[in-house]
Motif scaffolding. Structure first.
Motif, mmCIF file in Angstrom:
data_model
loop_
_atom_site.group_PDB
_atom_site.id
_atom_site.type_symbol
_atom_site.label_atom_id
_atom_site.label_comp_id
_atom_site.label_asym_id
_atom_site.label_seq_id
_atom_site.Cartn_x
_atom_site.Cartn_y
_atom_site.Cartn_z
ATOM 1 N N THR A 1 43.297 41.665 37.165
ATOM 2 C CA THR A 1 42.319 42.351 36.296
ATOM 3 C C THR A 1 42.719 42.200 34.828
ATOM 4 O O THR A 1 43.001 43.192 34.147
ATOM 5 C CB THR A 1 42.230 43.858 36.653
ATOM 6 O OG1 THR A 1 43.551 44.427 36.599
ATOM 7 C CG2 THR A 1 41.639 44.086 38.020
ATOM 8 N N THR B 1 40.019 44.049 30.247
ATOM 9 C CA THR B 1 39.483 45.311 30.810
ATOM 10 C C THR B 1 38.681 45.023 32.079
ATOM 11 O O THR B 1 37.885 45.848 32.513
ATOM 12 C CB THR B 1 38.586 46.023 29.784
ATOM 13 O OG1 THR B 1 37.512 45.129 29.433
ATOM 14 C CG2 THR B 1 39.358 46.405 28.540
ATOM 15 N N SER B 2 38.886 43.847 32.672
ATOM 16 C CA SER B 2 38.070 43.472 33.836
ATOM 17 C C SER B 2 38.468 44.254 35.083
ATOM 18 O O SER B 2 39.535 44.849 35.151
ATOM 19 C CB SER B 2 38.201 41.968 34.098
ATOM 20 O OG SER B 2 39.519 41.664 34.520
ATOM 21 N N ASN C 1 37.215 46.829 38.512
ATOM 22 C CA ASN C 1 36.937 48.264 38.666
ATOM 23 C C ASN C 1 37.133 48.662 40.120
ATOM 24 O O ASN C 1 37.072 47.821 41.016
ATOM 25 C CB ASN C 1 35.537 48.630 38.153
ATOM 26 C CG ASN C 1 34.555 47.516 38.336
ATOM 27 O OD1 ASN C 1 34.147 47.247 39.462
ATOM 28 N ND2 ASN C 1 34.203 46.819 37.253
ATOM 29 N N THR D 1 34.423 52.469 32.248
ATOM 30 C CA THR D 1 34.181 51.161 31.650
ATOM 31 C C THR D 1 35.174 50.909 30.503
ATOM 32 O O THR D 1 35.687 51.862 29.888
ATOM 33 C CB THR D 1 32.719 51.080 31.130
ATOM 34 O OG1 THR D 1 32.464 49.747 30.720
ATOM 35 C CG2 THR D 1 32.439 52.023 29.986
ATOM 36 N N THR E 1 32.079 52.664 34.936
ATOM 37 C CA THR E 1 32.022 51.198 34.857
ATOM 38 C C THR E 1 30.583 50.682 34.921
ATOM 39 O O THR E 1 29.764 51.195 35.688
ATOM 40 C CB THR E 1 32.848 50.550 36.008
ATOM 41 O OG1 THR E 1 32.541 49.169 36.058
ATOM 42 C CG2 THR E 1 32.540 51.144 37.361
ATOM 43 N N GLU F 1 29.661 48.118 36.247
ATOM 44 C CA GLU F 1 29.439 47.406 37.517
ATOM 45 C C GLU F 1 29.306 48.381 38.694
ATOM 46 O O GLU F 1 29.403 47.973 39.856
ATOM 47 C CB GLU F 1 30.571 46.403 37.744
ATOM 48 C CG GLU F 1 30.449 45.209 36.788
ATOM 49 C CD GLU F 1 31.571 44.201 36.895
ATOM 50 O OE1 GLU F 1 32.730 44.631 37.063
ATOM 51 O OE2 GLU F 1 31.303 43.004 36.793
ATOM 52 N N HIS G 1 39.152 40.003 39.370
ATOM 53 C CA HIS G 1 38.962 38.599 39.007
ATOM 54 C C HIS G 1 40.250 37.825 39.301
ATOM 55 O O HIS G 1 40.865 37.266 38.388
ATOM 56 C CB HIS G 1 38.623 38.475 37.515
ATOM 57 C CG HIS G 1 37.387 39.195 37.081
ATOM 58 N ND1 HIS G 1 37.015 39.316 35.760
ATOM 59 C CD2 HIS G 1 36.408 39.827 37.797
ATOM 60 C CE1 HIS G 1 35.878 39.997 35.672
ATOM 61 N NE2 HIS G 1 35.495 40.336 36.896
ATOM 62 N N THR H 1 38.690 33.249 41.980
ATOM 63 C CA THR H 1 37.613 33.146 40.991
ATOM 64 C C THR H 1 37.359 31.686 40.630
ATOM 65 O O THR H 1 36.216 31.294 40.371
ATOM 66 C CB THR H 1 37.944 34.006 39.750
ATOM 67 O OG1 THR H 1 38.164 35.357 40.184
ATOM 68 C CG2 THR H 1 36.812 34.004 38.742
ATOM 69 N N THR I 1 26.493 40.317 35.103
ATOM 70 C CA THR I 1 27.241 41.561 35.315
ATOM 71 C C THR I 1 26.546 42.742 34.639
ATOM 72 O O THR I 1 25.920 42.586 33.597
ATOM 73 C CB THR I 1 28.690 41.382 34.794
ATOM 74 O OG1 THR I 1 29.404 42.570 35.071
ATOM 75 C CG2 THR I 1 28.749 41.090 33.311
ATOM 76 N N HIS J 1 32.280 34.568 38.593
ATOM 77 C CA HIS J 1 32.603 35.946 38.220
ATOM 78 C C HIS J 1 33.922 36.423 38.840
ATOM 79 O O HIS J 1 34.910 36.563 38.116
ATOM 80 C CB HIS J 1 31.423 36.837 38.631
ATOM 81 C CG HIS J 1 31.575 38.263 38.242
ATOM 82 N ND1 HIS J 1 30.550 39.169 38.312
ATOM 83 C CD2 HIS J 1 32.642 38.961 37.796
ATOM 84 C CE1 HIS J 1 30.968 40.354 37.904
ATOM 85 N NE2 HIS J 1 32.244 40.253 37.594
ATOM 86 N N GLY J 2 33.972 36.657 40.130
ATOM 87 C CA GLY J 2 35.187 37.212 40.725
ATOM 88 C C GLY J 2 34.980 37.515 42.190
ATOM 89 O O GLY J 2 34.275 36.786 42.886
#
Ligand SMILES: [Zn+2]
Length: 223
Positions: free
Chosen positions: A31, A34-35, A37, A52, A81, A83, A104, A109, A141, A165-166
């Motif tokens: 992660t 800040t990716s 969640n 988030t 978040t 997402e 991610h 990924t 996203t 994306h992931g």
């Protein structure tokens, strides 16, 4: 919102679990920035989730937010978040799911960024734990399209790659969802190395059915 004794301690305990697994994901490089969640089911209709825009290495228990199944924020000083829609789509579709992890991880990924699913049965352990990991089509996203892109895959899988994306994994606890995410990345790594070596040998159908039988046997013994 008021809590009776048990409700409060459950929220506190699960907030700490979110901190713990957020740090763990961060430590292993899943992660960056800040990716990523995480979320966990607090009650049948309430979800506790990470906020988030926060590094998963620096999260504190008091940063967590609660939402209902429609995504309305019920508590927390930070914003949930962006997402969360992906998490809610999973909780809606799977009453058996109590936790969702989105990250991610770089090799998995990479597969998602080259349009590849992780559906080659190379690794016996992955066949028994996560099974084939499909690739969901690309979606922006933070939009409803992201949840929609996963919808057809959620019922039959517990780990999904998201194009460009992931990955997202889910299970009956945060530990379960986290371990699946770790296995997704490990499988991607093994698949990459096997193909670099140039002679990847997938498991034979009979070996796969034996593994699936063994998996059912283990599951029966655990219950
Ligand atoms: Zn993401």
């Amino acid at each position: 919102m008021t809590y009776t004794g048990n409700g409060y301690s459950k929220e506190r305990d699960l907030s700490r679990e979110l901190v713990r697994f957020g740090r763990w994901l961060s430590r292993i490089g899943f992660t960056p920035g800040t990716s990523g969640n995480l979320s966990v089911r607090l009650s049948p209709d309430r979800i506790l989730a990470t906020p988030t825009g926060c590094s998963k290495a620096l999260l504190k228990a008091e940063d967590m937010v609660t939402v209902d199944l429609a995504g309305r924020q019920l508590s927390g000083s930070k914003k949930v978040t962006s997402e969360i829609g992906m998490h809610l789509a999973i909780y809606h579709a799977r009453a058996d799911v109590n936790a969702v992890v989105h990250a991610h991880p770089p090799i998995a990924t990479g597969f998602a960024c080259t349009g590849r699913a992780l559906d080659e049965p190379l690794c016996a352990e992955a066949v028994m734990t996560i099974g084939p990991v499909p690739l969901a089509p690309y979606a922006t996203t933070g939009t409803d399209n992201l949840a929609a892109s996963l919808a057809h895959l959620i019922p039959a899988h517990s780990a999904i790659l998201m194009a460009n994306h992931g990955a997202v994994t889910y299970g009956d606890s945060l530990l379960d969802a986290f371990l699946k995410m770790e296995t997704v990345e490990h499988s991607a790594h093994i698949c990459l190395v096997a193909h670099q070596l140039g002679s990847a040998r997938p498991l034979e159908p009979l070996a796969i059915s034996d593994l699936l039988e063994a998996k059912e046997r283990y599951a029966r013994n655990m219950h």
